[in-house]
Design an enzyme around this catalytic site. Structure first.
Site, PDB file in Angstrom:
ATOM      1  N   HIS A 145       0.819  -1.211   0.000  1.00 37.09           N
ATOM      2  CA  HIS A 145       0.000   0.000   0.000  1.00 37.09           C
ATOM      3  C   HIS A 145       0.854   1.264   0.000  1.00 37.09           C
ATOM      4  CE1 HIS A 145       0.874   1.046   4.190  1.00 37.09           C
ATOM      5  NE2 HIS A 145       0.767  -0.247   4.465  1.00 37.09           N
ATOM      6  N   GLU A 202      -1.353  -6.533   7.870  1.00 39.02           N
ATOM      7  CA  GLU A 202      -0.004  -6.240   8.331  1.00 39.02           C
ATOM      8  C   GLU A 202       0.315  -7.050   9.590  1.00 39.02           C
ATOM      9  OE1 GLU A 202       2.954  -5.768   8.100  1.00 39.02           O
ATOM     10  OE2 GLU A 202       3.224  -3.634   7.669  1.00 39.02           O
TER      11      GLU A 202
END
Length: 211
Positions: A10, A88
């Site tokens: 990202h 994450e």
């Protein structure tokens, strides 16, 4: 040769900018992060892949990055699967803390160990090995079979969840993966052999600014 797997981290998030441990917290992209995602999307548009399916995490910054990329490649309605297996690394008690404040509280050496060791998790959180223990099985069951069937698969996720994949795909040692950082918004294009090994890898951008 089978299909194509594209991995992209990202774009910069608000908490990346503020130097905070993010993990499973859910900040959105900064203006720079939006531009990074657009740049990655344009690179993929120029590369000329038409995707069959996309995967992302349940976190906003990865989903927003994917949306921008899909707009850039002209596939805004592409089927997308969202799963927390691609989230994450969970930083546990460090989540939301400024990295400098964490060093002041626990000491620079201890924080460095939590951030850069392979198998030592922060309090209440995950190590890179722990992250890989959820990412890799998900890849094997949900993503890899589609690639081996000839599909073109796009994955927008996070620095550590993607490092867990890159470690196995690129056959890196623990020491090598700990030294590897992935730049935000820079796509990696893998073509796989029928036995799931990597036939080729291309990086569509500059990884030198990775952090």
């Amino acid at each position: 040769m089978s299909g194509t797997l594209v991995l992209v981290r990202h774009g910069q998030s608000d908490w990346n900018l503020k130097n905070l441990f993010t993990g499973w917290k859910d900040p959105d992209l900064t203006a720079l992060g939006v531009e990074e995602a657009k740049t990655g999307g344009k690179a993929l548009a120029d590369y000329g892949i038409k995707y069959d399916i996309a995967f992302t995490s349940v976190l906003t910054r990865a989903q927003h990055t994917l949306k921008i990329i899909l707009d850039e490649v002209g596939q805004p309605g592409l089927e997308t699967i969202k799963d927390q297996a691609l989230n994450e690394r969970d930083y546990g008690d460090l989540s939301g803390l400024n990295k400098d404040d964490a060093r002041a509280k626990w000491g620079e050496e201890q924080v460095h160990i939590w951030r850069r060791s392979y198998d030592v998790p922060p309090p209440g959180g995950e190590s890179l090995r722990d992250t890989g223990a959820r990412v890799w099985p998900y890849y094997l069951t949900e993503i890899l079979p589609r690639v081996l069937a000839g599909q073109k698969v796009l994955v927008a996720a996070h620095g550590n969840s993607l490092r867990s994949l890159v470690m196995v795909l690129d056959r890196l040692t623990k020491e090598q993966i700990l030294a590897l950082n992935l730049a935000t918004g820079v796509p990696m294009v893998y073509k796989l052999n029928a036995d799931s090994t990597v036939a080729s890898k291309e990086v569509l951008g500059d990884m030198s600014g990775a952090h």
